[in-house]
Write a protein that holds these residues in place. Structure first.
Motif, PDB file in Angstrom:
ATOM      1  N   LEU A  31     -22.277   8.390  -1.205  1.00 30.65           N
ATOM      2  CA  LEU A  31     -22.054   9.260  -0.042  1.00 30.65           C
ATOM      3  C   LEU A  31     -22.664  10.645  -0.251  1.00 30.65           C
ATOM      4  N   THR A  32     -22.627  11.143  -1.468  1.00 31.77           N
ATOM      5  CA  THR A  32     -23.238  12.433  -1.783  1.00 31.77           C
ATOM      6  C   THR A  32     -24.749  12.384  -1.553  1.00 31.77           C
ATOM      7  N   MET A  33     -25.376  11.291  -1.983  1.00 30.58           N
ATOM      8  CA  MET A  33     -26.825  11.148  -1.778  1.00 30.58           C
ATOM      9  C   MET A  33     -27.149  11.002  -0.295  1.00 30.58           C
ATOM     10  N   ILE A  34     -26.337  10.248   0.445  1.00 31.72           N
ATOM     11  CA  ILE A  34     -26.569  10.056   1.878  1.00 31.72           C
ATOM     12  C   ILE A  34     -26.439  11.384   2.616  1.00 31.72           C
ATOM     13  N   ALA A  35     -25.486  12.207   2.200  1.00 33.84           N
ATOM     14  CA  ALA A  35     -25.259  13.505   2.848  1.00 33.84           C
ATOM     15  C   ALA A  35     -26.239  14.575   2.369  1.00 33.84           C
ATOM     16  N   HIS A  36     -27.127  14.221   1.453  1.00 28.89           N
ATOM     17  CA  HIS A  36     -28.121  15.152   0.898  1.00 28.89           C
ATOM     18  C   HIS A  36     -27.463  16.385   0.279  1.00 28.89           C
ATOM     19  N   LYS A  37     -26.371  16.156  -0.423  1.00 26.42           N
ATOM     20  CA  LYS A  37     -25.664  17.227  -1.125  1.00 26.42           C
ATOM     21  C   LYS A  37     -26.004  17.160  -2.608  1.00 26.42           C
ATOM     22  N   PRO A  38     -25.778  18.254  -3.328  1.00 23.17           N
ATOM     23  CA  PRO A  38     -26.050  18.223  -4.771  1.00 23.17           C
ATOM     24  C   PRO A  38     -25.121  17.260  -5.499  1.00 23.17           C
ATOM     25  N   PHE A  39     -25.644  16.672  -6.544  1.00 22.00           N
ATOM     26  CA  PHE A  39     -24.894  15.716  -7.353  1.00 22.00           C
ATOM     27  C   PHE A  39     -23.735  16.428  -8.051  1.00 22.00           C
ATOM     28  N   ASN A  40     -22.545  15.865  -7.984  1.00 19.32           N
ATOM     29  CA  ASN A  40     -21.363  16.456  -8.604  1.00 19.32           C
ATOM     30  C   ASN A  40     -21.231  15.911 -10.027  1.00 19.32           C
ATOM     31  N   SER A  41     -21.725  16.651 -10.987  1.00 21.45           N
ATOM     32  CA  SER A  41     -21.728  16.182 -12.367  1.00 21.45           C
ATOM     33  C   SER A  41     -20.349  16.213 -13.007  1.00 21.45           C
ATOM     34  N   LEU A  89     -23.807   5.248 -26.489  1.00 19.57           N
ATOM     35  CA  LEU A  89     -24.558   5.469 -25.250  1.00 19.57           C
ATOM     36  C   LEU A  89     -23.710   6.182 -24.190  1.00 19.57           C
ATOM     37  N   ILE A  90     -22.488   5.724 -24.018  1.00 24.01           N
ATOM     38  CA  ILE A  90     -21.626   6.354 -23.026  1.00 24.01           C
ATOM     39  C   ILE A  90     -21.220   7.749 -23.489  1.00 24.01           C
ATOM     40  N   GLY A  91     -21.060   7.937 -24.798  1.00 17.50           N
ATOM     41  CA  GLY A  91     -20.766   9.263 -25.340  1.00 17.50           C
ATOM     42  C   GLY A  91     -21.903  10.235 -25.075  1.00 17.50           C
ATOM     43  N   ALA A  92     -23.133   9.769 -25.208  1.00 19.61           N
ATOM     44  CA  ALA A  92     -24.290  10.624 -24.911  1.00 19.61           C
ATOM     45  C   ALA A  92     -24.304  10.994 -23.427  1.00 19.61           C
ATOM     46  N   ALA A  93     -24.018  10.019 -22.563  1.00 14.81           N
ATOM     47  CA  ALA A  93     -23.966  10.306 -21.122  1.00 14.81           C
ATOM     48  C   ALA A  93     -22.840  11.289 -20.815  1.00 14.81           C
ATOM     49  N   PHE A  94     -21.705  11.124 -21.467  1.00 17.13           N
ATOM     50  CA  PHE A  94     -20.575  12.032 -21.276  1.00 17.13           C
ATOM     51  C   PHE A  94     -20.954  13.458 -21.679  1.00 17.13           C
ATOM     52  N   LEU A  95     -21.620  13.606 -22.818  1.00 18.90           N
ATOM     53  CA  LEU A  95     -22.037  14.941 -23.252  1.00 18.90           C
ATOM     54  C   LEU A  95     -23.035  15.557 -22.280  1.00 18.90           C
ATOM     55  N   MET A  96     -23.969  14.742 -21.791  1.00 19.19           N
ATOM     56  CA  MET A  96     -24.968  15.242 -20.850  1.00 19.19           C
ATOM     57  C   MET A  96     -24.316  15.704 -19.541  1.00 19.19           C
ATOM     58  N   PHE A  97     -23.471  14.852 -18.963  1.00 19.42           N
ATOM     59  CA  PHE A  97     -22.797  15.220 -17.713  1.00 19.42           C
ATOM     60  C   PHE A  97     -21.872  16.420 -17.912  1.00 19.42           C
ATOM     61  N   SER A  98     -21.205  16.486 -19.063  1.00 14.11           N
ATOM     62  CA  SER A  98     -20.325  17.627 -19.340  1.00 14.11           C
ATOM     63  C   SER A  98     -21.120  18.922 -19.446  1.00 14.11           C
ATOM     64  N   PHE A  99     -22.260  18.856 -20.115  1.00 12.78           N
ATOM     65  CA  PHE A  99     -23.114  20.046 -20.246  1.00 12.78           C
ATOM     66  C   PHE A  99     -23.574  20.527 -18.880  1.00 12.78           C
ATOM     67  N   VAL A 100     -24.034  19.606 -18.041  1.00 13.08           N
ATOM     68  CA  VAL A 100     -24.506  19.970 -16.697  1.00 13.08           C
ATOM     69  C   VAL A 100     -23.347  20.519 -15.857  1.00 13.08           C
ATOM     70  N   ALA A 101     -22.173  19.913 -15.974  1.00 14.33           N
ATOM     71  CA  ALA A 101     -21.013  20.383 -15.211  1.00 14.33           C
ATOM     72  C   ALA A 101     -20.611  21.793 -15.635  1.00 14.33           C
ATOM     73  N   ILE A 102     -20.643  22.059 -16.932  1.00  9.98           N
ATOM     74  CA  ILE A 102     -20.300  23.402 -17.418  1.00  9.98           C
ATOM     75  C   ILE A 102     -21.354  24.413 -16.983  1.00  9.98           C
ATOM     76  N   MET A 103     -22.618  24.040 -17.017  1.00  5.06           N
ATOM     77  CA  MET A 103     -23.679  24.936 -16.553  1.00  5.06           C
ATOM     78  C   MET A 103     -23.516  25.236 -15.060  1.00  5.06           C
ATOM     79  N   ASP A 104     -23.181  24.218 -14.259  1.00 11.71           N
ATOM     80  CA  ASP A 104     -22.956  24.428 -12.829  1.00 11.71           C
ATOM     81  C   ASP A 104     -21.730  25.310 -12.573  1.00 11.71           C
ATOM     82  N   LEU A 105     -20.728  25.163 -13.414  1.00  8.52           N
ATOM     83  CA  LEU A 105     -19.507  25.934 -13.255  1.00  8.52           C
ATOM     84  C   LEU A 105     -19.750  27.427 -13.448  1.00  8.52           C
ATOM     85  N   PHE A 106     -20.588  27.783 -14.408  1.00  8.64           N
ATOM     86  CA  PHE A 106     -20.813  29.179 -14.715  1.00  8.64           C
ATOM     87  C   PHE A 106     -22.103  29.731 -14.102  1.00  8.64           C
TER      88      PHE A 106
END
Length: 107
Positions: free
Chosen positions: A46-56, A88-105
């Protein structure tokens, strides 16, 4: 072994918990993970359909749950497939967490 010894050993192994209760808890955990993953996929679509930024941050929370499951499995079973999934999932978790923290600040 007689019946009483077998029952005592079973109680000790299951820490006086009912086997049906243990099975029900496992099934509920599996259902919760599948349900949350389905919600994540629907919300992302739904986020992609609405052309909104990805919620990491939602991606970070979902991968955190999956990472915890596979980390636990890999520690308990030491199976290579669980270890690979945890990494693999741990690496994805770290990546998404990093992006989420960067977006937060981000200002």
């Amino acid at each position: 072994m007689n019946k009483e010894e077998i029952l005592a050993k079973s109680r000790q192994e299951n820490k006086n918990r009912d086997v049906a209760e243990i099975s029900q808890t496992k099934d509920a955990s599996r259902f919760a993970i599948i349900f949350s993953l389905a919600f994540y996929l629907i919300f992302s679509t739904l986020t992609m359909i609405a052309h909104k930024p990805f919620n990491s941050s939602i991606a970070a929370m979902e991968t955190c749950v999956m990472f915890a499951v596979y980390l636990y499995k890999s520690i308990k079973t030491r199976k290579s497939e669980h270890i690979v999934c945890a990494v693999l999932i741990g690496a994805a978790f770290l990546m998404f967490s990093f992006v989420a923290i960067m977006d937060l600040f981000k200002k």
